[in-house]
Design an enzyme around this catalytic site. Sequence first.
Site, PDB file in Angstrom:
ATOM      1  NE  ARG A 103       1.060  -8.781   0.032  1.00 54.65           N
ATOM      2  CZ  ARG A 103      -0.120  -9.115   0.521  1.00 54.65           C
ATOM      3  NH1 ARG A 103      -1.094  -8.225   0.559  1.00 54.65           N
ATOM      4  NH2 ARG A 103      -0.348 -10.324   0.970  1.00 54.65           N
ATOM      5  CD  GLN A 104       6.760  -9.965   5.442  1.00 53.96           C
ATOM      6  OE1 GLN A 104       7.706  -9.881   6.208  1.00 53.96           O
ATOM      7  NE2 GLN A 104       5.838 -10.903   5.564  1.00 53.96           N
ATOM      8  CG  HIS A 137       4.135  -4.782  -3.455  1.00 57.81           C
ATOM      9  ND1 HIS A 137       2.871  -4.288  -3.701  1.00 57.81           N
ATOM     10  CD2 HIS A 137       4.602  -4.083  -2.398  1.00 57.81           C
ATOM     11  CE1 HIS A 137       2.588  -3.345  -2.825  1.00 57.81           C
ATOM     12  NE2 HIS A 137       3.626  -3.199  -2.026  1.00 57.81           N
ATOM     13  CG  ASP A 176      -2.211   2.435  -2.791  1.00 51.31           C
ATOM     14  OD1 ASP A 176      -1.514   2.630  -3.791  1.00 51.31           O
ATOM     15  OD2 ASP A 176      -2.154   1.374  -2.128  1.00 51.31           O
ATOM     16  CE  LYS A 201      -4.058   0.029   0.878  1.00 52.45           C
ATOM     17  NZ  LYS A 201      -3.769  -1.064  -0.037  1.00 52.45           N
TER      18      LYS A 201
HETATM   19  C1  R5P Z   1      -0.592  -3.276  -1.244  1.00 49.15           C
HETATM   20  O1  R5P Z   1       0.126  -2.288  -1.308  1.00 49.15           O
HETATM   21  C2  R5P Z   1      -0.961  -4.087  -2.447  1.00 49.15           C
HETATM   22  O2  R5P Z   1      -0.656  -3.419  -3.630  1.00 49.15           O
HETATM   23  C3  R5P Z   1      -2.430  -4.452  -2.418  1.00 49.15           C
HETATM   24  O3  R5P Z   1      -3.207  -3.278  -2.473  1.00 49.15           O
HETATM   25  C4  R5P Z   1      -2.760  -5.226  -1.172  1.00 49.15           C
HETATM   26  O4  R5P Z   1      -1.881  -6.294  -1.053  1.00 49.15           O
HETATM   27  C5  R5P Z   1      -4.180  -5.738  -1.204  1.00 49.15           C
HETATM   28  O5  R5P Z   1      -4.441  -6.388   0.009  1.00 49.15           O
HETATM   29  P1  R5P Z   1      -5.931  -6.599   0.501  1.00 49.15           P
HETATM   30  O6  R5P Z   1      -6.681  -7.265  -0.602  1.00 49.15           O
HETATM   31  O7  R5P Z   1      -5.803  -7.493   1.714  1.00 49.15           O
HETATM   32  O8  R5P Z   1      -6.490  -5.268   0.857  1.00 49.15           O
END
Ligand code: R5P
Length: 300
Positions: A103-104, A137, A176, A201
């Site tokens: 994710r980074q 991701h 989102d 979001k």
């Molecule tokens: C973010 O863009 C990912 O796709 C997930 O929506 C995110 O990692 C979910 O994180 P959390 O469960 O902490 O809201």
Amino acid sequence: MEKIVIVGPASQILGVKIAKKLGVDAINTEFKRFPDGENYLRINTEDEKLLENKEVIIVQSTGPGADRDQNARLLELLMMIDAVKRMKAGKLILVVPYLAYARQDKIFRPGESQFADVVLKILDAQEIDELYVVDIHAPMVLENLNCKAVNVDSMKILAEYIKSLGAEDIAVVAPDKGAVERSKAFAKHFGEDVPVDFFEKKRDVKTGEITMSGSLSLENKDVVIADDIIATGGTMANAIKLSKESGAKKVFAAATHALLLQSAKYRILNAGANDIIGTDSIDNEAAKVSLADVIVPHLI
Ligand code: R5P
């Protein structure tokens, strides 16, 4: 070339399933942590020629779990790679369904590291032949590696499982805007005319706090909310709550990598979800779908 699977500590269920589907041996690892906190790992065999000239498939997800964090999982993966190379494997394939730090993948604030690239560079530098991740991701982080890198799609098997739960008159909701394209592809597995919509979001880049808004036409629909990762459950819980307020009958929270950290289970179920559905990318109670079915065809 003869194949053999090394089952990493983080992927014991998936590793054995992949080996069984391939009809090859699954070799376990011995792992522990020394008193000073350092990790130890060895391939559990006394036969030093066991891997010689074989196609060795290491299966190790690198998500945080009950007994190890993602840093330890990454180090275990690197230790397995080194051990396998020392045992003179002919070909080295990594199956890493959840790639830590994926994710980074971009810089949000000055001074940050784009650490997804660093993790991939470290793996690529080990001179592996092939790397398989699942629903990563941001797939573009796999570009420009020396090894063959494949992002495996788990949407079909997640959808099949949800259909088997009796979900009907389905709408797919993306948590989102960024997840809309993936959600559209996901919706196709439920039928051609399944509607897809999304909530707005926003995540505060400093605090990480999520706010979500919107109202959709979900009256009496069975809603599937699909995301790549459930971490703390904040994103899902917000989307479930808004789906319920928009008239949803049942809500299924589906993610390839259901990390379920902190109070995620409580937040998701308390928000009104009927079920949390994940895969064996992460060895936990949400792992209702096995990735073996979508990974093995790439390994044959
Ligand atoms: C973010 O863009 C990912 O796709 C997930 O929506 C995110 O990692 C979910 O994180 P959390 O469960 O902490 O809201």
